[in-house]
Design a protein around this motif. Structure first.
Motif, PDB file in Angstrom:
ATOM      1  N   MET A  28      22.984  34.667 -22.151  1.00  0.00           N
ATOM      2  CA  MET A  28      23.753  34.563 -23.383  1.00  0.00           C
ATOM      3  C   MET A  28      23.658  33.139 -23.944  1.00  0.00           C
ATOM      4  SD  MET A  28      27.818  35.324 -23.965  1.00  0.00           S
ATOM      5  CE  MET A  28      28.363  33.888 -23.031  1.00  0.00           C
ATOM      6  N   LEU A  29      23.811  32.143 -23.069  1.00  0.00           N
ATOM      7  CA  LEU A  29      23.724  30.749 -23.495  1.00  0.00           C
ATOM      8  C   LEU A  29      22.309  30.390 -23.928  1.00  0.00           C
ATOM      9  CD1 LEU A  29      26.017  29.016 -20.859  1.00  0.00           C
ATOM     10  CD2 LEU A  29      26.572  29.611 -23.232  1.00  0.00           C
ATOM     11  N   GLU A  30      21.322  30.917 -23.220  1.00  0.00           N
ATOM     12  CA  GLU A  30      19.923  30.648 -23.570  1.00  0.00           C
ATOM     13  C   GLU A  30      19.622  31.121 -24.992  1.00  0.00           C
ATOM     14  OE1 GLU A  30      15.473  32.091 -22.133  1.00  0.00           O
ATOM     15  OE2 GLU A  30      17.199  32.568 -20.901  1.00  0.00           O
ATOM     16  N   ILE A  31      20.059  32.328 -25.314  1.00  0.00           N
ATOM     17  CA  ILE A  31      19.815  32.875 -26.652  1.00  0.00           C
ATOM     18  C   ILE A  31      20.551  32.051 -27.701  1.00  0.00           C
ATOM     19  CG2 ILE A  31      20.232  34.854 -28.165  1.00  0.00           C
ATOM     20  CD1 ILE A  31      19.842  36.638 -25.658  1.00  0.00           C
ATOM     21  N   CYS A  32      21.811  31.739 -27.427  1.00  0.00           N
ATOM     22  CA  CYS A  32      22.620  30.979 -28.377  1.00  0.00           C
ATOM     23  C   CYS A  32      22.021  29.600 -28.635  1.00  0.00           C
ATOM     24  CB  CYS A  32      24.050  30.869 -27.862  1.00  0.00           C
ATOM     25  SG  CYS A  32      25.149  29.946 -28.949  1.00  0.00           S
ATOM     26  N   VAL A  33      21.638  28.917 -27.587  1.00  0.00           N
ATOM     27  CA  VAL A  33      21.057  27.581 -27.738  1.00  0.00           C
ATOM     28  C   VAL A  33      19.769  27.665 -28.551  1.00  0.00           C
ATOM     29  CG1 VAL A  33      19.921  25.692 -26.472  1.00  0.00           C
ATOM     30  CG2 VAL A  33      22.137  26.570 -25.702  1.00  0.00           C
ATOM     31  N   GLN A  34      18.942  28.652 -28.255  1.00  0.00           N
ATOM     32  CA  GLN A  34      17.684  28.820 -28.988  1.00  0.00           C
ATOM     33  C   GLN A  34      17.956  29.002 -30.482  1.00  0.00           C
ATOM     34  OE1 GLN A  34      14.497  28.532 -28.224  1.00  0.00           O
ATOM     35  NE2 GLN A  34      13.738  29.262 -30.171  1.00  0.00           N
ATOM     36  N   GLN A  35      18.984  29.773 -30.810  1.00  0.00           N
ATOM     37  CA  GLN A  35      19.301  30.033 -32.211  1.00  0.00           C
ATOM     38  C   GLN A  35      19.909  28.817 -32.908  1.00  0.00           C
ATOM     39  OE1 GLN A  35      21.768  33.504 -31.655  1.00  0.00           O
ATOM     40  NE2 GLN A  35      20.075  34.883 -32.088  1.00  0.00           N
ATOM     41  N   ARG A  36      20.531  27.939 -32.148  1.00  0.00           N
ATOM     42  CA  ARG A  36      21.170  26.757 -32.744  1.00  0.00           C
ATOM     43  C   ARG A  36      20.247  25.551 -32.845  1.00  0.00           C
ATOM     44  NH1 ARG A  36      27.427  26.326 -31.664  1.00  0.00           N
ATOM     45  NH2 ARG A  36      27.989  28.501 -31.876  1.00  0.00           N
ATOM     46  N   LEU A  37      19.083  25.632 -32.247  1.00  0.00           N
ATOM     47  CA  LEU A  37      18.137  24.524 -32.343  1.00  0.00           C
ATOM     48  C   LEU A  37      17.628  24.405 -33.772  1.00  0.00           C
ATOM     49  CD1 LEU A  37      15.927  25.013 -29.153  1.00  0.00           C
ATOM     50  CD2 LEU A  37      17.575  23.190 -29.567  1.00  0.00           C
ATOM     51  N   PRO A  38      17.248  23.195 -34.187  1.00  0.00           N
ATOM     52  CA  PRO A  38      16.620  23.051 -35.506  1.00  0.00           C
ATOM     53  C   PRO A  38      15.358  23.910 -35.572  1.00  0.00           C
ATOM     54  CG  PRO A  38      17.106  20.905 -34.536  1.00  0.00           C
ATOM     55  CD  PRO A  38      17.383  21.937 -33.487  1.00  0.00           C
ATOM     56  N   ALA A  39      15.045  24.382 -36.753  1.00  0.00           N
ATOM     57  CA  ALA A  39      13.898  25.288 -36.932  1.00  0.00           C
ATOM     58  C   ALA A  39      12.607  24.701 -36.361  1.00  0.00           C
ATOM     59  CB  ALA A  39      13.723  25.621 -38.406  1.00  0.00           C
ATOM     60  N   SER A  40      12.459  23.387 -36.438  1.00  0.00           N
ATOM     61  CA  SER A  40      11.233  22.753 -35.931  1.00  0.00           C
ATOM     62  C   SER A  40      11.114  22.844 -34.411  1.00  0.00           C
ATOM     63  CB  SER A  40      11.171  21.287 -36.363  1.00  0.00           C
ATOM     64  OG  SER A  40      12.274  20.581 -35.826  1.00  0.00           O
ATOM     65  N   GLN A  41      12.241  23.060 -33.709  1.00  0.00           N
ATOM     66  CA  GLN A  41      12.221  23.131 -32.249  1.00  0.00           C
ATOM     67  C   GLN A  41      12.294  24.563 -31.717  1.00  0.00           C
ATOM     68  OE1 GLN A  41      15.476  20.659 -31.010  1.00  0.00           O
ATOM     69  NE2 GLN A  41      14.319  18.770 -31.264  1.00  0.00           N
ATOM     70  N   GLN A  42      12.527  25.521 -32.591  1.00  0.00           N
ATOM     71  CA  GLN A  42      12.640  26.906 -32.161  1.00  0.00           C
ATOM     72  C   GLN A  42      11.260  27.511 -31.913  1.00  0.00           C
ATOM     73  OE1 GLN A  42      14.861  29.256 -34.921  1.00  0.00           O
ATOM     74  NE2 GLN A  42      16.753  28.110 -34.617  1.00  0.00           N
ATOM     75  N   ALA A  43      11.231  28.438 -30.985  1.00  0.00           N
ATOM     76  CA  ALA A  43       9.996  29.182 -30.756  1.00  0.00           C
ATOM     77  C   ALA A  43       9.776  30.088 -31.960  1.00  0.00           C
ATOM     78  CB  ALA A  43      10.116  30.015 -29.485  1.00  0.00           C
TER      79      ALA A  43
END
Length: 96
Positions: A28-43
């Protein structure tokens, strides 16, 4: 070998291993963190993949809706600020 036998006996008796709340919390935290990262850092994800992650996150949060599970979740703390924010957001979501 014994563990395998115990699991098999448990399954035959109608008992299934309970959900692993530590693993659920981590995902749950992994998904949330991924979504909150700046677009340049997201997969890079397709819209369909992003939608699937949002659905999975909602399902994981819902697993903590039970009073006992939510009480356990309230005792959790993360040193990572972003993870802590995600944890607090999940608790806020459960309160609604």
């Amino acid at each position: 070998m014994r563990i395998g036998m115990m699991v098999m006996v448990g399954l035959l008796a109608g008992c299934t291993p309970g959900p692993d709340r530590e693993a659920d919390l981590a995902r749950m935290l992994e998904i949330c963190v991924q979504q909150r990262l700046p677009a340049s850092q997201q997969a890079p994800l397709s819209a369909q993949q992003q939608e699937a992650l949002i659905k999975e996150h909602a399902e994981l949060v819902a697993r903590f809706a039970d009073e006992d599970e939510r009480a356990w979740l309230e005792t959790q703390h993360r040193d990572n600020e972003l993870e802590q924010q995600c944890l607090e957001a999940a608790l806020d979501q459960l309160e609604r």
